[in-house]
Design an enzyme around this catalytic site. Sequence first.
Site, PDB file in Angstrom:
ATOM      1  N   TYR A 154      60.633  -4.009  58.318  1.00  0.00           N
ATOM      2  CA  TYR A 154      61.792  -3.304  57.730  1.00  0.00           C
ATOM      3  C   TYR A 154      62.612  -4.260  56.849  1.00  0.00           C
ATOM      4  O   TYR A 154      63.221  -3.854  55.872  1.00  0.00           O
ATOM      5  CB  TYR A 154      62.642  -2.705  58.845  1.00  0.00           C
ATOM      6  CG  TYR A 154      63.427  -1.469  58.469  1.00  0.00           C
ATOM      7  CD1 TYR A 154      62.879  -0.468  57.678  1.00  0.00           C
ATOM      8  CD2 TYR A 154      64.740  -1.287  58.917  1.00  0.00           C
ATOM      9  CE1 TYR A 154      63.600   0.672  57.350  1.00  0.00           C
ATOM     10  CE2 TYR A 154      65.465  -0.151  58.610  1.00  0.00           C
ATOM     11  CZ  TYR A 154      64.892   0.825  57.822  1.00  0.00           C
ATOM     12  OH  TYR A 154      65.611   1.953  57.508  1.00  0.00           O
ATOM     13  N   LYS A 161      70.714  -1.287  56.166  1.00  0.00           N
ATOM     14  CA  LYS A 161      71.169  -0.327  57.184  1.00  0.00           C
ATOM     15  C   LYS A 161      72.329  -0.906  58.004  1.00  0.00           C
ATOM     16  O   LYS A 161      73.227  -0.171  58.417  1.00  0.00           O
ATOM     17  CB  LYS A 161      70.015   0.073  58.106  1.00  0.00           C
ATOM     18  CG  LYS A 161      69.038   1.071  57.483  1.00  0.00           C
ATOM     19  CD  LYS A 161      69.713   2.382  57.094  1.00  0.00           C
ATOM     20  CE  LYS A 161      68.717   3.480  56.734  1.00  0.00           C
ATOM     21  NZ  LYS A 161      69.365   4.612  56.041  1.00  0.00           N
TER      22      LYS A 161
HETATM   23  P1  NAD Z   1      62.962  11.089  52.060  1.00  0.00           P
HETATM   24  O1  NAD Z   1      62.121  10.226  51.176  1.00  0.00           O
HETATM   25  O2  NAD Z   1      62.531  12.490  52.253  1.00  0.00           O
HETATM   26  O3  NAD Z   1      64.468  11.056  51.587  1.00  0.00           O
HETATM   27  C1  NAD Z   1      65.052   9.948  50.910  1.00  0.00           C
HETATM   28  C2  NAD Z   1      65.961  10.541  49.849  1.00  0.00           C
HETATM   29  O4  NAD Z   1      66.690   9.508  49.182  1.00  0.00           O
HETATM   30  C3  NAD Z   1      65.183  11.299  48.756  1.00  0.00           C
HETATM   31  O5  NAD Z   1      65.591  12.668  48.729  1.00  0.00           O
HETATM   32  C4  NAD Z   1      65.600  10.618  47.472  1.00  0.00           C
HETATM   33  O6  NAD Z   1      65.797  11.521  46.401  1.00  0.00           O
HETATM   34  C5  NAD Z   1      66.941  10.002  47.876  1.00  0.00           C
HETATM   35  N1  NAD Z   1      67.331   8.947  46.951  1.00  0.00           N
HETATM   36  C6  NAD Z   1      66.687   7.770  46.715  1.00  0.00           C
HETATM   37  N2  NAD Z   1      67.354   7.084  45.754  1.00  0.00           N
HETATM   38  C7  NAD Z   1      68.428   7.850  45.406  1.00  0.00           C
HETATM   39  C8  NAD Z   1      69.495   7.697  44.473  1.00  0.00           C
HETATM   40  N3  NAD Z   1      69.601   6.589  43.702  1.00  0.00           N
HETATM   41  N4  NAD Z   1      70.426   8.681  44.380  1.00  0.00           N
HETATM   42  C9  NAD Z   1      70.351   9.793  45.152  1.00  0.00           C
HETATM   43  N5  NAD Z   1      69.375   9.999  46.053  1.00  0.00           N
HETATM   44  C10 NAD Z   1      68.428   9.036  46.169  1.00  0.00           C
HETATM   45  O7  NAD Z   1      63.003  10.313  53.467  1.00  0.00           O
HETATM   46  P2  NAD Z   1      63.845  10.533  54.817  1.00  0.00           P
HETATM   47  O8  NAD Z   1      63.115   9.786  55.855  1.00  0.00           O
HETATM   48  O9  NAD Z   1      64.165  11.965  55.024  1.00  0.00           O
HETATM   49  O10 NAD Z   1      65.173   9.691  54.526  1.00  0.00           O
HETATM   50  C11 NAD Z   1      66.476  10.203  54.683  1.00  0.00           C
HETATM   51  C12 NAD Z   1      67.367   9.191  55.382  1.00  0.00           C
HETATM   52  O11 NAD Z   1      66.930   9.046  56.739  1.00  0.00           O
HETATM   53  C13 NAD Z   1      67.344   7.776  54.788  1.00  0.00           C
HETATM   54  O12 NAD Z   1      68.645   7.237  54.826  1.00  0.00           O
HETATM   55  C14 NAD Z   1      66.455   7.029  55.747  1.00  0.00           C
HETATM   56  O13 NAD Z   1      66.668   5.637  55.746  1.00  0.00           O
HETATM   57  C15 NAD Z   1      66.903   7.676  57.043  1.00  0.00           C
HETATM   58  N6  NAD Z   1      66.031   7.459  58.193  1.00  0.00           N
HETATM   59  C16 NAD Z   1      64.707   7.761  58.116  1.00  0.00           C
HETATM   60  C17 NAD Z   1      63.876   7.509  59.196  1.00  0.00           C
HETATM   61  C18 NAD Z   1      62.403   7.789  59.121  1.00  0.00           C
HETATM   62  O14 NAD Z   1      61.639   7.237  59.948  1.00  0.00           O
HETATM   63  N7  NAD Z   1      61.965   8.639  58.201  1.00  0.00           N
HETATM   64  C19 NAD Z   1      64.408   6.978  60.389  1.00  0.00           C
HETATM   65  C20 NAD Z   1      65.779   6.696  60.448  1.00  0.00           C
HETATM   66  C21 NAD Z   1      66.579   6.943  59.343  1.00  0.00           C
END
Ligand code: NAD
Length: 255
Positions: A154, A161
Site C-alpha cells: 500500500y 490515508k
Molecule cells: P473506485 O475505483 O470504484 O473509485 C475510486 C473513485 O475515485 C473513482 O470513481 C474515480 O473517478 C475517483 N477519482 C479518482 N481521481 C479523482 C479526481 N481527481 N477527482 C474526482 N474523483 C476522482 O474504487 P473504490 O474502491 O470504490 O474506492 C472508493 C474509496 O474507497 C477510495 O477512497 C478507496 O481508497 C476507499 N477504499 C477502498 C477499499 C477497497 O479495498 N476497494 C478499501 C478501503 C477503502
Amino acid sequence: MGLLEGKRLLVTGVLVDTSIAFHVARLAQQEGARVVLTAPGRQTRLTSAVSRRLPQEAPVVPLDVTSDEDLAALAERTREHVDGLDGVVHSIGFAPQSVMGGHFLDAAWDDVATAVHVSAYSLKALAVAAQPLLATPASVVGLTFDARYAWPVYDWMGVAKAAFESTARYLARDLGPEGVRVNLVSAGPIRTTAATHIPGFDQMEGGWSARAPLGWDSSDPEPTARAVCALLSDWFPATTGEVVHVDGGVHAMGQ
Ligand code: NAD
C-alpha cells in the site's frame, strides 16, 4: 419510512457498478434519498451510463477534486438538481502506481504529492466546496483503509490515508459548530477498480477472511455501503471525527 427519507446527498466516486459509491447511491435511493453524483470530467459519460443502473437515474455533476475551477462551480452546479445537501460522500482515491507495490523507498515526491492531493486534501476541498449547500445538521462520510498500520504494497497510499484520517478529524473540529459531522468508514479489501489498480493487491487481501472473526467477502461492497448510509442518517447525531471499521473485525485482532 426509509433510513434516509428526504435526504439530499452528493455522492462522489461512482466509476463503475463495482464502485463502493455505486452501492452507497443504490442503497441511499432505496432508503428514500435523492442522490446527485459527481465524476471527473473525463469520466462523466461513464458515470452517467452507470447511473442508469441505479433504482432512479441520478444527475452527474463534473468534479475533478484537483481542479479549482470545478470546486468553485460545485455548489452552483449541484443547486441545479437539489436546493441543499444533507450529506456528502467522499469515495475518491488515486495514487500513481510508482508509489505503491513495494516502491516505498524509491517513490518521487511529485507522485506522492498527487496521491496526497487526490486522496487526502480532497476531503477538505470537497467539504468546503459543498459548504454553501450544507444543511444543519449535515453529514460528510469518507472511505479509508486502516492507516494505523504499514500494509504490504500500500506504501504511499497508506501515508495518504493517514493524512486523510487526520483531515477528517480537523474537519470535524472546524465544521462541528456548523452542525456538520465528519466520519469515516474503514473498509476491508474490496475488489474494485481502485483496489485492483494497486500492484500486488492480492497481498493485502490475502488471508483477510481467515483473520476476520466474522469472515470477509472481498467481492461484496454492501456491508461497507450500509455503514456509509448509517452514518449519513439521523442515527449518529452525536458522532463526529470517528472511524467505523467494516472489515469483519480484523482491526481488533492481534494478528
Ligand atoms: P473506485 O475505483 O470504484 O473509485 C475510486 C473513485 O475515485 C473513482 O470513481 C474515480 O473517478 C475517483 N477519482 C479518482 N481521481 C479523482 C479526481 N481527481 N477527482 C474526482 N474523483 C476522482 O474504487 P473504490 O474502491 O470504490 O474506492 C472508493 C474509496 O474507497 C477510495 O477512497 C478507496 O481508497 C476507499 N477504499 C477502498 C477499499 C477497497 O479495498 N476497494 C478499501 C478501503 C477503502
